[in-house]
Design an enzyme around this catalytic site. Structure first.
Site, PDB file in Angstrom:
ATOM      1  N   ARG A 262       0.713  -1.162   0.095  1.00  0.00           N
ATOM      2  CA  ARG A 262      -0.161  -0.006   0.032  1.00  0.00           C
ATOM      3  C   ARG A 262       0.797   1.238  -0.073  1.00  0.00           C
ATOM      4  O   ARG A 262       0.723   2.177  -0.801  1.00  0.00           O
ATOM      5  CB  ARG A 262      -0.811  -0.011   1.138  1.00  0.00           C
ATOM      6  CG  ARG A 262      -1.598  -1.105   1.457  1.00  0.00           C
ATOM      7  CD  ARG A 262      -3.014  -1.188   0.767  1.00  0.00           C
ATOM      8  NE  ARG A 262      -3.997  -2.301   1.086  1.00  0.00           N
ATOM      9  CZ  ARG A 262      -3.855  -3.601   0.519  1.00  0.00           C
ATOM     10  NH1 ARG A 262      -3.205  -3.570  -0.656  1.00  0.00           N
ATOM     11  NH2 ARG A 262      -4.736  -4.393   0.925  1.00  0.00           N
TER      12      ARG A 262
ATOM     13  N   GLU B  38     -14.221 -15.132   9.225  1.00  0.00           N
ATOM     14  CA  GLU B  38     -13.923 -14.482   8.036  1.00  0.00           C
ATOM     15  C   GLU B  38     -13.683 -15.660   6.791  1.00  0.00           C
ATOM     16  O   GLU B  38     -12.486 -15.689   6.507  1.00  0.00           O
ATOM     17  CB  GLU B  38     -12.926 -13.092   7.785  1.00  0.00           C
ATOM     18  CG  GLU B  38     -12.732 -12.776   6.384  1.00  0.00           C
ATOM     19  CD  GLU B  38     -11.889 -11.479   6.442  1.00  0.00           C
ATOM     20  OE1 GLU B  38     -11.121 -11.296   7.346  1.00  0.00           O
ATOM     21  OE2 GLU B  38     -11.700 -10.979   5.163  1.00  0.00           O
TER      22      GLU B  38
ATOM     23  N   LYS C 204     -17.774 -12.080   8.804  1.00  0.00           N
ATOM     24  CA  LYS C 204     -17.352 -11.291   7.861  1.00  0.00           C
ATOM     25  C   LYS C 204     -16.918 -12.024   6.627  1.00  0.00           C
ATOM     26  O   LYS C 204     -16.259 -12.816   6.188  1.00  0.00           O
ATOM     27  CB  LYS C 204     -15.875 -10.736   8.432  1.00  0.00           C
ATOM     28  CG  LYS C 204     -15.077  -9.757   7.263  1.00  0.00           C
ATOM     29  CD  LYS C 204     -13.978  -9.120   8.061  1.00  0.00           C
ATOM     30  CE  LYS C 204     -13.229  -8.224   7.123  1.00  0.00           C
ATOM     31  NZ  LYS C 204     -12.495  -7.396   7.922  1.00  0.00           N
TER      32      LYS C 204
ATOM     33  N   SER D  81     -14.421  -5.679   2.071  1.00  0.00           N
ATOM     34  CA  SER D  81     -14.540  -4.902   0.823  1.00  0.00           C
ATOM     35  C   SER D  81     -13.916  -5.869  -0.450  1.00  0.00           C
ATOM     36  O   SER D  81     -14.188  -5.757  -1.708  1.00  0.00           O
ATOM     37  CB  SER D  81     -14.104  -3.442   0.677  1.00  0.00           C
ATOM     38  OG  SER D  81     -12.960  -3.415   0.909  1.00  0.00           O
ATOM     39  N   GLY D  82     -12.817  -6.550  -0.258  1.00  0.00           N
ATOM     40  CA  GLY D  82     -12.318  -7.569  -1.366  1.00  0.00           C
ATOM     41  C   GLY D  82     -11.656  -6.874  -2.637  1.00  0.00           C
ATOM     42  O   GLY D  82     -11.750  -7.675  -3.491  1.00  0.00           O
ATOM     43  N   GLY D  83     -11.555  -5.657  -2.716  1.00  0.00           N
ATOM     44  CA  GLY D  83     -11.281  -5.172  -3.928  1.00  0.00           C
ATOM     45  C   GLY D  83     -12.095  -4.370  -4.753  1.00  0.00           C
ATOM     46  O   GLY D  83     -12.023  -4.024  -5.701  1.00  0.00           O
TER      47      GLY D  83
ATOM     48  N   SER E 278     -16.865  -4.069   7.409  1.00  0.00           N
ATOM     49  CA  SER E 278     -15.496  -4.297   8.018  1.00  0.00           C
ATOM     50  C   SER E 278     -14.437  -4.083   7.011  1.00  0.00           C
ATOM     51  O   SER E 278     -13.567  -4.942   6.559  1.00  0.00           O
ATOM     52  CB  SER E 278     -15.473  -5.686   8.736  1.00  0.00           C
ATOM     53  OG  SER E 278     -14.169  -5.718   9.463  1.00  0.00           O
TER      54      SER E 278
ATOM     55  N   ARG F 130      -9.384  -1.860   2.441  1.00  0.00           N
ATOM     56  CA  ARG F 130      -9.096  -1.013   1.334  1.00  0.00           C
ATOM     57  C   ARG F 130     -10.265   0.194   1.146  1.00  0.00           C
ATOM     58  O   ARG F 130      -9.833   1.330   0.879  1.00  0.00           O
ATOM     59  CB  ARG F 130      -8.816  -1.682   0.146  1.00  0.00           C
ATOM     60  CG  ARG F 130      -7.497  -2.540  -0.003  1.00  0.00           C
ATOM     61  CD  ARG F 130      -7.386  -3.536  -0.909  1.00  0.00           C
ATOM     62  NE  ARG F 130      -8.298  -4.638  -0.427  1.00  0.00           N
ATOM     63  CZ  ARG F 130      -8.343  -5.816  -1.037  1.00  0.00           C
ATOM     64  NH1 ARG F 130      -7.924  -6.021  -2.257  1.00  0.00           N
ATOM     65  NH2 ARG F 130      -8.855  -6.713  -0.528  1.00  0.00           N
TER      66      ARG F 130
END
Ligand code: 13P
Length: 340
Positions: free
Chosen positions: A33, A177, A219, A261-263, A289, A292
């Site tokens: 990041r 998750e 999650k 959000s996973g991308g 949760s 990104r």
């Protein structure tokens, strides 16, 4: 296990349209990041970045809890207050990522098993002393030719259940998750099929392991087409397929579901959440949760400079507020321009 404490923490994490900030990137992930803003990943820069996020004015109105990484839970604000103490004082619950990552699953090329169970009882005792009241363990399921296999789903579900019971024994709420990745070229229908199969196995293992469902948070991924799929689903289709899947697989004893959000882009992640909540009444709270999708704009606005510290916080505050509105089902895409 203190069931009333677990229940109270789980409810606090998902109530009042607040959600969770996932700031538990491993040292290697945060390095990637920081590369995007050409910032060196030193321990001090990582501390400074997390301080920028956590001290965002008004964050507590929309953020119920923050997931920390092992390095971060031991760090302090510039004023010398340990991060978990600072967050607790602000009304945000400190959490901790306890898995040690997804490693190749022997015998199953292309699939992974999440590790970290050895010594976990002792680590939970230590993290509780440091102030953590919830934890996270991420299982990773990829979709591709011949994968996922039933074996990989079972092995990951079993590890999630073992982690969850150890967390609850220490009076720490487990965030469970199981992430079905959106990296491939698969359709939304295939994602729905796999997400159903994964959640079915996960809840079967949680029940068998005697996990206290009232004291946990799920999650999951949203049900969405793979990034490389030519046929992208509409936001309404994503919301509908996700809610349908969760209604089929998640017992109403679970107080809340907080999505990763996973991308997805920050605005997609917010819109999808809001559309789902507009389908109320639902048996559980549905909130965010995000890693990104909450941090991307803040990281860019900050850029690693002292002069833009407040600009980074402003960007963080905007996404937290819009996602809180989405958790109440009242977000509209038109709010993006007025909020920025
Ligand atoms: P993303 O929202 O960036 O997927 O991160 C959430 C998370 O905690 C993944 O484990």
């Amino acid at each position: 296990m203190n069931t009333s404490e677990l229940r109270a923490t789980a409810h606090a994490l998902v109530a009042k349209h607040r959600g969770i900030l996932a700031a538990d990137e491993s040292t290697s992930t945060i390095g990637k990041r920081f590369n995007s803003i050409k910032l060196e990943s030193t321990e001090e820069n990582r501390r400074l970045y997390r301080e920028m996020l956590f001290t965002t004015p008004g964050a507590t109105e929309n953020i119920s809890g923050v997931i920390l990484y092992d390095e971060t839970i031991h760090q302090k604000t510039a004023d010398g207050v340990p991060f978990p103490t600072f967050l607790t004082q602000q009304g945000m619950i400190p959490g901790i990522k306890v898995d040690t990552g997804a490693k190749p699953l022997a015998g199953f090329p292309g699939e992974t098993i999440t590790e970290g169970l050895d010594g976990l009882r002792e680590r939970f005792a230590e993290y509780y002393k440091l102030g953590a009241r919830f934890a996270k363990w991420r299982a990773v399921i990829d979709i591709g030719a011949g994968v996922p296999t039933d074996y990989a789903i079972e092995a990951n579900a079993a590890a999630l259940a073992r982690y969850a019971t150890l967390a609850q024994e220490a009076s720490i709420v487990p965030i469970v998750e199981p992430e079905v990745l959106m990296d491939g070229g698969h359709t939304i229908e295939r994602c729905e099929e796999v997400t159903n199969a994964v959640l079915d196995r996960v809840f079967s293992h949680l029940f068998a392991a005697r996990v206290y469902l009232e004291g946990m948070v799920l999650k999951p991924n949203m049900v969405i087409a793979g990034r490389k799929c030519a046929q992208q689903a509409s936001p309404e289709q994503v919301a509908e397929a996700t809610v349908r899947t969760l209604r089929r697989q998640v017992p109403s004893a679970v107080p809340g579901i907080a999505f990763l959000s996973g991308g997805q882009s920050p605005t997609d992640a917010t819109l999808h959440l809001s559309l789902m909540n507009a389908a109320a009444p639902l048996p559980w709270a549905l909130t965010f949760s995000y890693g990104r999708a909450l941090q991307e704009t803040a990281l860019k606005a900050w850029g690693g400079n002292a002069a833009t510290f407040a600009a980074g916080q402003q960007a963080m505050a905007v996404r937290a507020k819009l996602n809180s509105l989405a958790a109440g089902g009242t977000y509209k895409a038109a709010m993006e321009s007025s909020a920025a």
